[in-house]
Design an enzyme around this catalytic site. Structure first.
Site, mmCIF file in Angstrom:
data_model
loop_
_atom_site.group_PDB
_atom_site.id
_atom_site.type_symbol
_atom_site.label_atom_id
_atom_site.label_comp_id
_atom_site.label_asym_id
_atom_site.label_seq_id
_atom_site.Cartn_x
_atom_site.Cartn_y
_atom_site.Cartn_z
ATOM 1 N N LYS A 116 0.825 -1.214 0.000
ATOM 2 C CA LYS A 116 0.000 0.000 0.000
ATOM 3 C C LYS A 116 0.853 1.255 0.000
ATOM 4 O O LYS A 116 0.549 2.229 -0.697
ATOM 5 C CB LYS A 116 -0.934 0.002 1.193
ATOM 6 C CG LYS A 116 -1.946 -1.119 1.080
ATOM 7 C CD LYS A 116 -3.073 -0.933 2.052
ATOM 8 C CE LYS A 116 -4.107 -1.988 1.804
ATOM 9 N NZ LYS A 116 -5.458 -1.526 1.947
ATOM 10 N N GLU A 199 -4.026 7.540 6.980
ATOM 11 C CA GLU A 199 -4.730 8.318 5.954
ATOM 12 C C GLU A 199 -5.786 9.185 6.616
ATOM 13 O O GLU A 199 -6.381 8.791 7.625
ATOM 14 C CB GLU A 199 -5.452 7.386 4.961
ATOM 15 C CG GLU A 199 -4.568 6.855 3.867
ATOM 16 C CD GLU A 199 -5.306 5.901 2.927
ATOM 17 O OE1 GLU A 199 -6.559 5.849 2.955
ATOM 18 O OE2 GLU A 199 -4.617 5.206 2.184
ATOM 19 N N HIS A 234 -16.364 -1.915 5.671
ATOM 20 C CA HIS A 234 -15.304 -1.746 4.661
ATOM 21 C C HIS A 234 -15.102 -2.952 3.767
ATOM 22 O O HIS A 234 -14.095 -3.036 3.072
ATOM 23 C CB HIS A 234 -13.965 -1.341 5.311
ATOM 24 C CG HIS A 234 -14.056 -0.110 6.152
ATOM 25 N ND1 HIS A 234 -14.627 1.045 5.686
ATOM 26 C CD2 HIS A 234 -13.669 0.138 7.415
ATOM 27 C CE1 HIS A 234 -14.594 1.956 6.633
ATOM 28 N NE2 HIS A 234 -14.027 1.434 7.703
ATOM 29 N N ARG A 291 -4.109 -8.708 -8.860
ATOM 30 C CA ARG A 291 -4.717 -10.041 -9.058
ATOM 31 C C ARG A 291 -6.098 -9.863 -9.666
ATOM 32 O O ARG A 291 -6.563 -8.740 -9.852
ATOM 33 C CB ARG A 291 -4.865 -10.720 -7.693
ATOM 34 C CG ARG A 291 -5.652 -9.838 -6.743
ATOM 35 C CD ARG A 291 -6.042 -10.523 -5.465
ATOM 36 N NE ARG A 291 -6.503 -9.575 -4.476
ATOM 37 C CZ ARG A 291 -7.730 -9.105 -4.349
ATOM 38 N NH1 ARG A 291 -8.663 -9.475 -5.215
ATOM 39 N NH2 ARG A 291 -8.046 -8.256 -3.401
HETATM 40 P P1 ADP Z 1 -8.349 -3.343 2.410
HETATM 41 O O1 ADP Z 1 -7.248 -3.567 1.407
HETATM 42 O O2 ADP Z 1 -7.992 -3.756 3.800
HETATM 43 O O3 ADP Z 1 -9.670 -3.868 1.946
HETATM 44 P P2 ADP Z 1 -8.678 -0.638 1.394
HETATM 45 O O4 ADP Z 1 -7.592 0.356 1.488
HETATM 46 O O5 ADP Z 1 -8.880 -1.290 0.054
HETATM 47 O O6 ADP Z 1 -8.491 -1.755 2.519
HETATM 48 O O7 ADP Z 1 -10.031 0.028 1.840
HETATM 49 C C1 ADP Z 1 -11.215 -0.706 1.977
HETATM 50 C C2 ADP Z 1 -12.378 0.232 2.222
HETATM 51 O O8 ADP Z 1 -12.142 0.989 3.419
HETATM 52 C C3 ADP Z 1 -12.612 1.282 1.155
HETATM 53 O O9 ADP Z 1 -13.374 0.813 0.077
HETATM 54 C C4 ADP Z 1 -13.350 2.340 1.958
HETATM 55 O O10 ADP Z 1 -14.678 1.967 2.200
HETATM 56 C C5 ADP Z 1 -12.631 2.307 3.279
HETATM 57 N N1 ADP Z 1 -11.513 3.267 3.293
HETATM 58 C C6 ADP Z 1 -10.215 3.009 3.059
HETATM 59 N N2 ADP Z 1 -9.475 4.128 3.175
HETATM 60 C C7 ADP Z 1 -10.326 5.122 3.493
HETATM 61 C C8 ADP Z 1 -10.174 6.524 3.764
HETATM 62 N N3 ADP Z 1 -8.989 7.126 3.757
HETATM 63 N N4 ADP Z 1 -11.281 7.234 4.056
HETATM 64 C C9 ADP Z 1 -12.502 6.650 4.100
HETATM 65 N N5 ADP Z 1 -12.707 5.339 3.873
HETATM 66 C C10 ADP Z 1 -11.639 4.584 3.571
#
Ligand code: ADP
Length: 510
Positions: A116, A199, A234, A291
């Site tokens: 990430k 973030e 999420h 992937r």
């Molecule tokens: P993971 O890889 O653990 O699934 P992600 O970074 O892909 O995590 O984020 C998954 C979800 O979490 C996003 O689709 C969103 O709903 C929420 N999310 C992630 N980062 C943020 C952020 N900075 N602000 C608000 N929601 C977030």
């Protein structure tokens, strides 16, 4: 082309991959843990090999065992699916050493884009907007100081993250220290890596991602977006393409950013660039999934392409046979993820034996699944049973087909979240496309209308549930008689009676 592919996965995705192999005339080799001996992917594959006990770290996560099977069976390629080892650079590395093709990006591209923080650093260099925060793993005191200067709420995230693990929302300075500790220990348990970064938490964003394909000859194409804003904690539960808010101009800009990232990372094969989009349609890079995604079928439905066959062709060195400009989404597609879980009991997993089931079909319906009647859903893995995908000429037609398919769907012996989808697909906000990533969590906390509970449970038609449905239908019929019903509620109660009758007949089939 390859002769034999090892599928280093299980469940619906293993079935999806072996189907592509069969269409291409390639032999498929399945692997299975002790509890998966009777799984559908084992039954359908050309060959199958046991790789150990149920816990995935003793079976599906054992690279040595997988490579041993690949050599023994004479495989010339390995497809990792999603989850398990799909984003672990050690698998493409092991394949290289064994002179077997890995169907996915190189270990180097996985490291450059899959981590990430590395992805964020690359995005920043390329001037692709990222959510404000840190681009490096951060220690607790610096992270706390930065959160205060950025302003709460902030999100702590695991560098190695995935599946929402190691992620913590922090709303105030006072919570920071314990949230940091908890997130780091969760990340350590899940990924063996406790590093965190930070973030800014965006308030009501939408999750929109771009599917890309890149061949080994320098062509990188975008297949357009998928919107995955309907999430529980999420985690995605409904995905669709195209997004109701993405204009051709926004699609082009997001696609250009995704393609730029893929090129700079030396990416080859299928990948997804995830973004958050705010209310003013500004987009922010989130991460790259190196992937195939769970939700790839919605892109397949609107582009007419078979992503798994294209992944295999790219890995075999073929050129992509089309240009990006030639791809425009046709119609609309939507997927719901059917899980063995009980929405009425805090989404508790509901493993067990499937006593009976009826799978929907008809125009525009696709079911990708790894289950069958008489099979026991194990307790050891993610409880995803099936992905129900609908396609239609418009979003409205797609939703109507999905509702109709959910009404046809029955499964007994285990509980599923099908009833939850029936409710969501009636919800005015959802129908208008007015959703964001917190929408479902907020909606689940709202008090329920009295009629929705019995209807939802009726679909889990064990004998008691069927009885509850009849009571509910009688109650509904009485209600509608008393309240000068609309045409649609009339239709609804009539069709529910018919459905119950049919279900009863299905139950009697020996
Ligand atoms: P993971 O890889 O653990 O699934 P992600 O970074 O892909 O995590 O984020 C998954 C979800 O979490 C996003 O689709 C969103 O709903 C929420 N999310 C992630 N980062 C943020 C952020 N900075 N602000 C608000 N929601 C977030």
């Amino acid at each position: 082309m390859f002769k034999k592919i090892l599928i280093a996965n299980r469940g619906e995705i293993a079935v999806r991959i072996l189907r592509a192999c069969r269409e291409l005339g390639i032999r498929s080799v399945a692997v299975f843990s002790e509890v998966d001996r009777k799984s559908l992917h084992v039954r359908l594959a050309d060959e199958a090999y046991a790789i150990g006990p149920a816990p995935s770290r003793e079976s599906y996560l054992r690279i040595d065992k997988l490579m041993g099977v690949a050599r023994r069976a004479g495989c010339d390629a390995v497809h990792p699916g999603y989850g398990f080892l799909a984003e672990n650079p050690a698998l493409p590395q092991a394949c290289r050493e064994a002179d077997i093709t890995f169907i996915g990006p190189s270990a180097g591209a996985m490291e450059a884009l899959g981590s990430k923080t590395a992805g964020r650093q690359l995005a920043r260099r390329l001037e692709v907007p990222t959510v404000p925060g840190t681009n490096d793993p951060t220690e607790e005191p610096q992270a706390r100081a930065l959160s205060q200067s950025m302003g709460y709420p902030v999100l702590l995230k695991a560098v190695a993250g995935g599946g929402g693990k190691g992620m913590r929302l922090v709303c105030s300075h006072a919570e920071f220290e314990s949230a940091f500790r908890e997130a780091a220990s969760e990340a350590m348990n899940a990924f063996g890596d406790e590093r965190l970064y930070l973030e800014k938490y965006l308030e009501r964003p939408r999750h929109i991602e771009i599917q890309i394909l890149a061949d080994a000859h320098g062509r990188v194409v975008s297949l357009g977006e998928r919107e995955c804003s309907v999430q529980r904690r999420h985690q995605k539960v409904i995905e669709e393409a195209p997004s109701p808010i993405v204009t051709p101009e926004l699609r082009k800009r997001m696609s250009e950013a995704a393609v730029r990232l893929a090129r700079a990372g030396g990416y080859v094969n299928a990948g997804t660039v995830e973004f958050l989009v705010d209310q003013n349609l500004n987009f922010y890079f989130l991460e790259v999934n190196t992937r195939l995604q769970v939700e790839h079928p919605v892109t397949e439905q609107v582009t007419g392409l078979d992503l798994v066959k294209l992944q295999i062709a790219i890995a075999a060195g073929h050129r992509l046979p089309f240009a990006w400009e030639s791809i425009t989404p046709r119609g609309h597609a939507m997927e719901v993820r059917l899980y063995a879980e009980d929405p009425e009991n805090n989404f508790f997993p509901s493993p067990g034996k499937i006593l009976s089931r009826h799978t929907p079909g008809g125009p525009g319906i696709r079911m990708d699944e790894g289950v069958y009647e008489g099979w026991t859903v194990p307790n050891d893995y993610d409880p995803l049973l099936s992905k129900l995908i609908a396609w239609g000429n418009s979003r409205e037609e797609t939703i109507a087909r999905l509702r109709r398919a959910l009404d046809e769907y029955t499964i007994t012996g285990i509980r599923t979240n099908a009833g939850l989808f029936r409710r969501i697909l009636e919800e005015p906000d959802f129908l208008r496309g007015e959703i964001h990533t917190r929408w479902l969590d907020e909606w689940l906390r709202r008090p329920r209308a009295p009629s929705s509970a019995p209807q939802a449970s009726a679909k889990n038609s064990s004998i008691e549930a069927a009885a509850a449905a009849i009571v509910a239908a009688v109650w509904q019929a009485k209600q509608s008689a008393a309240q000068a019903p609309s045409a649609s509620s009339d239709r609804e109660s009539a069709s529910r009676w018919k459905l119950e009758g049919r279900r009863e007949q299905l139950d009697r089939v020996p």
